[in-house]
Design a protein around this motif. Structure first.
Motif, PDB file in Angstrom:
ATOM      1  N   PHE A 107       0.836  -1.198   0.000  1.00  0.00           N
ATOM      2  CA  PHE A 107       0.000   0.000   0.000  1.00  0.00           C
ATOM      3  C   PHE A 107       0.875   1.253   0.000  1.00  0.00           C
ATOM      4  O   PHE A 107       0.595   2.213  -0.717  1.00  0.00           O
ATOM      5  CB  PHE A 107      -0.942  -0.002   1.204  1.00  0.00           C
ATOM      6  CG  PHE A 107      -1.905   1.150   1.213  1.00  0.00           C
ATOM      7  CD1 PHE A 107      -3.065   1.093   0.469  1.00  0.00           C
ATOM      8  CD2 PHE A 107      -1.640   2.283   1.965  1.00  0.00           C
ATOM      9  CE1 PHE A 107      -3.963   2.164   0.473  1.00  0.00           C
ATOM     10  CE2 PHE A 107      -2.529   3.355   1.983  1.00  0.00           C
ATOM     11  CZ  PHE A 107      -3.690   3.288   1.227  1.00  0.00           C
ATOM     12  N   GLY A 108       1.935   1.238   0.788  1.00  0.00           N
ATOM     13  CA  GLY A 108       2.845   2.383   0.821  1.00  0.00           C
ATOM     14  C   GLY A 108       3.584   2.583  -0.493  1.00  0.00           C
ATOM     15  O   GLY A 108       3.747   3.709  -0.964  1.00  0.00           O
ATOM     16  N   ILE A 109       4.014   1.485  -1.106  1.00  0.00           N
ATOM     17  CA  ILE A 109       4.737   1.573  -2.376  1.00  0.00           C
ATOM     18  C   ILE A 109       3.833   2.135  -3.469  1.00  0.00           C
ATOM     19  O   ILE A 109       4.248   2.972  -4.266  1.00  0.00           O
ATOM     20  CB  ILE A 109       5.285   0.187  -2.781  1.00  0.00           C
ATOM     21  CG1 ILE A 109       6.412  -0.230  -1.833  1.00  0.00           C
ATOM     22  CG2 ILE A 109       5.771   0.185  -4.223  1.00  0.00           C
ATOM     23  CD1 ILE A 109       6.835  -1.673  -1.976  1.00  0.00           C
ATOM     24  N   TYR A 110       2.601   1.671  -3.526  1.00  0.00           N
ATOM     25  CA  TYR A 110       1.676   2.067  -4.588  1.00  0.00           C
ATOM     26  C   TYR A 110       0.687   3.140  -4.136  1.00  0.00           C
ATOM     27  O   TYR A 110      -0.351   3.327  -4.774  1.00  0.00           O
ATOM     28  CB  TYR A 110       0.907   0.848  -5.107  1.00  0.00           C
ATOM     29  CG  TYR A 110       1.724   0.008  -6.045  1.00  0.00           C
ATOM     30  CD1 TYR A 110       1.842   0.357  -7.390  1.00  0.00           C
ATOM     31  CD2 TYR A 110       2.372  -1.129  -5.607  1.00  0.00           C
ATOM     32  CE1 TYR A 110       2.585  -0.398  -8.263  1.00  0.00           C
ATOM     33  CE2 TYR A 110       3.123  -1.902  -6.471  1.00  0.00           C
ATOM     34  CZ  TYR A 110       3.225  -1.528  -7.798  1.00  0.00           C
ATOM     35  OH  TYR A 110       3.967  -2.283  -8.661  1.00  0.00           O
ATOM     36  N   TYR A 111       0.971   3.854  -3.057  1.00  0.00           N
ATOM     37  CA  TYR A 111       0.030   4.827  -2.515  1.00  0.00           C
ATOM     38  C   TYR A 111      -0.390   5.869  -3.556  1.00  0.00           C
ATOM     39  O   TYR A 111      -1.586   6.114  -3.736  1.00  0.00           O
ATOM     40  CB  TYR A 111       0.627   5.526  -1.285  1.00  0.00           C
ATOM     41  CG  TYR A 111      -0.299   6.544  -0.691  1.00  0.00           C
ATOM     42  CD1 TYR A 111      -1.367   6.131   0.108  1.00  0.00           C
ATOM     43  CD2 TYR A 111      -0.141   7.901  -0.944  1.00  0.00           C
ATOM     44  CE1 TYR A 111      -2.233   7.059   0.655  1.00  0.00           C
ATOM     45  CE2 TYR A 111      -1.008   8.827  -0.400  1.00  0.00           C
ATOM     46  CZ  TYR A 111      -2.061   8.407   0.393  1.00  0.00           C
ATOM     47  OH  TYR A 111      -2.926   9.318   0.915  1.00  0.00           O
ATOM     48  N   PHE A 130      -5.874   6.449  -9.009  1.00  0.00           N
ATOM     49  CA  PHE A 130      -6.625   5.489  -9.825  1.00  0.00           C
ATOM     50  C   PHE A 130      -8.115   5.807  -9.869  1.00  0.00           C
ATOM     51  O   PHE A 130      -8.738   5.750 -10.915  1.00  0.00           O
ATOM     52  CB  PHE A 130      -6.405   4.068  -9.298  1.00  0.00           C
ATOM     53  CG  PHE A 130      -6.964   2.998 -10.171  1.00  0.00           C
ATOM     54  CD1 PHE A 130      -6.353   2.664 -11.362  1.00  0.00           C
ATOM     55  CD2 PHE A 130      -8.110   2.300  -9.803  1.00  0.00           C
ATOM     56  CE1 PHE A 130      -6.856   1.664 -12.181  1.00  0.00           C
ATOM     57  CE2 PHE A 130      -8.618   1.302 -10.601  1.00  0.00           C
ATOM     58  CZ  PHE A 130      -7.990   0.990 -11.794  1.00  0.00           C
ATOM     59  N   ALA A 131      -8.692   6.120  -8.725  1.00  0.00           N
ATOM     60  CA  ALA A 131     -10.134   6.393  -8.655  1.00  0.00           C
ATOM     61  C   ALA A 131     -10.403   7.748  -8.023  1.00  0.00           C
ATOM     62  O   ALA A 131     -11.397   7.923  -7.307  1.00  0.00           O
ATOM     63  CB  ALA A 131     -10.842   5.296  -7.886  1.00  0.00           C
ATOM     64  N   GLY A 132      -9.542   8.698  -8.284  1.00  0.00           N
ATOM     65  CA  GLY A 132      -9.765  10.043  -7.767  1.00  0.00           C
ATOM     66  C   GLY A 132      -9.702  10.134  -6.259  1.00  0.00           C
ATOM     67  O   GLY A 132     -10.484  10.863  -5.644  1.00  0.00           O
TER      68      GLY A 132
END
Length: 193
Positions: free
Chosen positions: A121-125, A131-133
């Motif tokens: 989650f932190g890497i792709y935060y 992604f969805a506003g």
């Protein structure tokens, strides 16, 4: 005075070494599950957050297979490479592991999966937020929850889901890994025999 410093440094190093085999096994399961989640779910995140431009079903399958292989490679020699509470329970049920280890293994696997998901989650935060506003959705075309978990199809009954996972455990998990049942039936399948 020099020998005392050497002895103190040596005793400090000795204090850092894990002597308990249960502690080593527990740490191994934590690390293996962490690796599997970060690498496996990371391949899913890459495909989903890029909307299929930088990955798809093939990269997810290869990524997760590689993640499981790496996790078993890291943990296999220390704890047996369970990396799954169902495998650990099956090993206890069939007498391949002592029951008192079950909560330690399951706790380590749970914490490893949680830490892996939090790391991912932190890497792709930034990707998740854009992604969805800024919304984290569970359903719909902009859903991101299935990066971190699997959800049954709407038509799947509880009995069918249980049967599906039961057969998966029996046929796949029990035949793989260093302590799989099939390796004892066919020792020619494993290069370590």
């Amino acid at each position: 005075m020099q020998p005392e410093k050497g002895q103190n440094a040596k005793s400090f190093k000795q204090r850092l070494v894990l002597k308990s085999s249960l502690a080593k096994e527990t740490l191994s399961e934590f690390l293996g599950t962490f690796i599997m989640i970060v690498l496996g779910c990371g391949s899913v995140a890459q495909a989903i957050l890029s909307r299929g431009h930088f990955g798809g079903i093939v990269t997810i399958n290869v990524g997760f297979a590689t993640a499981v292989a790496m996790a078993i490679y890291v943990t296999g020699g220390v704890s047996g490479g369970h990396i799954n509470p169902a495998v650990t329970f099956a090993m206890c049920l069939f007498g391949r592991m002592k029951w008192f280890k079950l909560p330690f293994y399951m706790g380590a696997q749970f914490l490893g999966a949680f830490a892996g998901a939090a790391t991912l989650f932190g890497i792709y935060y930034d990707g998740l937020m854009s992604f969805a506003g800024g919304k984290l959705l569970i359903v719909g075309e902009n859903a991101t929850a299935h990066i971190f978990a699997t959800y049954p199809a709407p038509y799947l009954s509880l009995a069918n889901a249980f049967a599906d996972q039961g057969w998966k455990l029996l046929l796949v998990d029990s035949c793989s890994g260093p302590s799989g049942w099939c390796l004892h039936w066919g020792p020619h399948l494993c290069s370590c025999h």
